[in-house]
Design a protein around this motif. Sequence first.
Motif, PDB file in Angstrom:
ATOM      1  N   TYR A 157       0.804  -1.132  -0.048  1.00 36.66           N
ATOM      2  CA  TYR A 157       0.090  -0.004   0.020  1.00 36.66           C
ATOM      3  C   TYR A 157       0.895   1.133  -0.073  1.00 36.66           C
ATOM      4  N   THR A 158       0.335   2.336  -0.558  1.00 34.65           N
ATOM      5  CA  THR A 158       1.021   3.728  -0.609  1.00 34.65           C
ATOM      6  C   THR A 158       0.088   4.702   0.103  1.00 34.65           C
ATOM      7  N   PRO A 159       0.607   5.803   0.764  1.00 30.04           N
ATOM      8  CA  PRO A 159      -0.238   6.826   1.211  1.00 30.04           C
ATOM      9  C   PRO A 159      -1.334   7.236   0.495  1.00 30.04           C
ATOM     10  N   GLU A 160      -1.174   7.348  -0.895  1.00 26.37           N
ATOM     11  CA  GLU A 160      -1.951   7.791  -1.887  1.00 26.37           C
ATOM     12  C   GLU A 160      -3.506   6.762  -1.816  1.00 26.37           C
ATOM     13  N   GLN A 161      -3.049   5.536  -1.301  1.00 28.83           N
ATOM     14  CA  GLN A 161      -4.286   4.660  -1.278  1.00 28.83           C
ATOM     15  C   GLN A 161      -5.103   4.578   0.068  1.00 28.83           C
ATOM     16  N   ILE A 162      -4.362   5.290   1.054  1.00 24.70           N
ATOM     17  CA  ILE A 162      -5.521   5.030   2.243  1.00 24.70           C
ATOM     18  C   ILE A 162      -6.323   6.137   2.148  1.00 24.70           C
ATOM     19  N   THR A 163      -7.809   5.553   2.254  1.00 25.87           N
ATOM     20  CA  THR A 163      -8.939   6.164   2.113  1.00 25.87           C
ATOM     21  C   THR A 163      -9.329   6.680   3.446  1.00 25.87           C
ATOM     22  N   ASP A 164      -9.159   6.456   4.848  1.00 22.74           N
ATOM     23  CA  ASP A 164      -9.762   6.866   5.962  1.00 22.74           C
ATOM     24  C   ASP A 164      -8.646   6.681   6.931  1.00 22.74           C
ATOM     25  N   VAL A 165      -8.431   7.702   7.908  1.00 18.56           N
ATOM     26  CA  VAL A 165      -7.575   7.775   8.977  1.00 18.56           C
ATOM     27  C   VAL A 165      -8.432   7.813  10.074  1.00 18.56           C
ATOM     28  N   LEU A 166      -8.279   6.853  10.974  1.00 21.20           N
ATOM     29  CA  LEU A 166      -9.008   6.894  12.207  1.00 21.20           C
ATOM     30  C   LEU A 166      -8.055   7.038  13.473  1.00 21.20           C
ATOM     31  N   ILE A 167      -8.257   8.516  13.963  1.00 19.58           N
ATOM     32  CA  ILE A 167      -7.510   8.703  15.202  1.00 19.58           C
ATOM     33  C   ILE A 167      -8.072   8.303  16.497  1.00 19.58           C
ATOM     34  N   THR A 168      -7.210   7.666  17.390  1.00 20.12           N
ATOM     35  CA  THR A 168      -7.894   7.249  18.761  1.00 20.12           C
ATOM     36  C   THR A 168      -7.865   8.687  19.770  1.00 20.12           C
TER      37      THR A 168
END
Length: 295
Positions: free
Chosen positions: A122-133
């Motif tokens: 995976y690449t950074p461009e493929q990240i669709t969602d970032v969930l922050i605790t």
Amino acid sequence: MKKALAFAVWLAVSTAAIAASTTPAAVPDGPVARTFHVGALEVIALRDKVRTIPNDAKVFGAETGTAAVAAVLAEAGAPTDHIGLSVDALLVKDGAQTILLDTGLGPAAQGLLLASLKQTSYTPEQITDVLITHVHGDHVGGLVTSGGTQAFAKAIVHISAPDWAWLQGQANMAALVKIISPQVVTFAPGDQLTPSIRSLPLKGHTPGHVGYQIVSGKARLLDVGDLVHNPILSLAKPDWAIAFDKDRTEGATTRRAELAKLAADHETIFAPHFPFPGIGTIKAVGDHFVWQPAN
């Protein structure tokens, strides 16, 4: 503020193979990525950074002193002059969504998350969602690159509404807030965020601190965020205050209650500050708990 950690780690987790140990061997710092599965979901543990803090009563033992901390560490066979505090993250592939849970410290703190991600497909461009605790720097620093741009430019960044409001009021985080604001979508602690991931309120650490319950079929994994910080001290003395908790009393109350539930349910967890890869279960022993890392 611009902190990014890269550490990719391969992990094969079997909840049936749990090995009891409260003093895991030290692991050298560096990027690694390891893949396992939670039901049908591909999950990758990403190493961010190996850290240690001195036993100086500034984080652990503020109310009890360094000698009390050293005694607990010694009983577990660990060094008494410092305390391990890793920083790690999770990547979850859930259908069309590629989800990152927390982002590490970021480049300003020599974080290795992006380097770890390079060891995956995976690449950074493929990240669709970032969930922050929660919005402490070692969890949101990696949202920004060393050049001051969005590290995951195509992602929605999910932050609990109480934590986002709190972050916007911190002057030292103003640059980060400005960069990520177009990406941020807030939620209420307890909301379902993806088909397989629900947020879980874990009060006391920050105004909107949450864990993330990952479910696929009958398989479950709980990212506990900063419910715990060290596999010895956080479990042997769950009622001890930790300086990182905004509300130390509520943090300690939440910690004991949640650890008791986890031990009773034998639930597998991901603890991002436990030694990599931070996967295992909690066991109750008398009035305290012990860590059982997955084999």
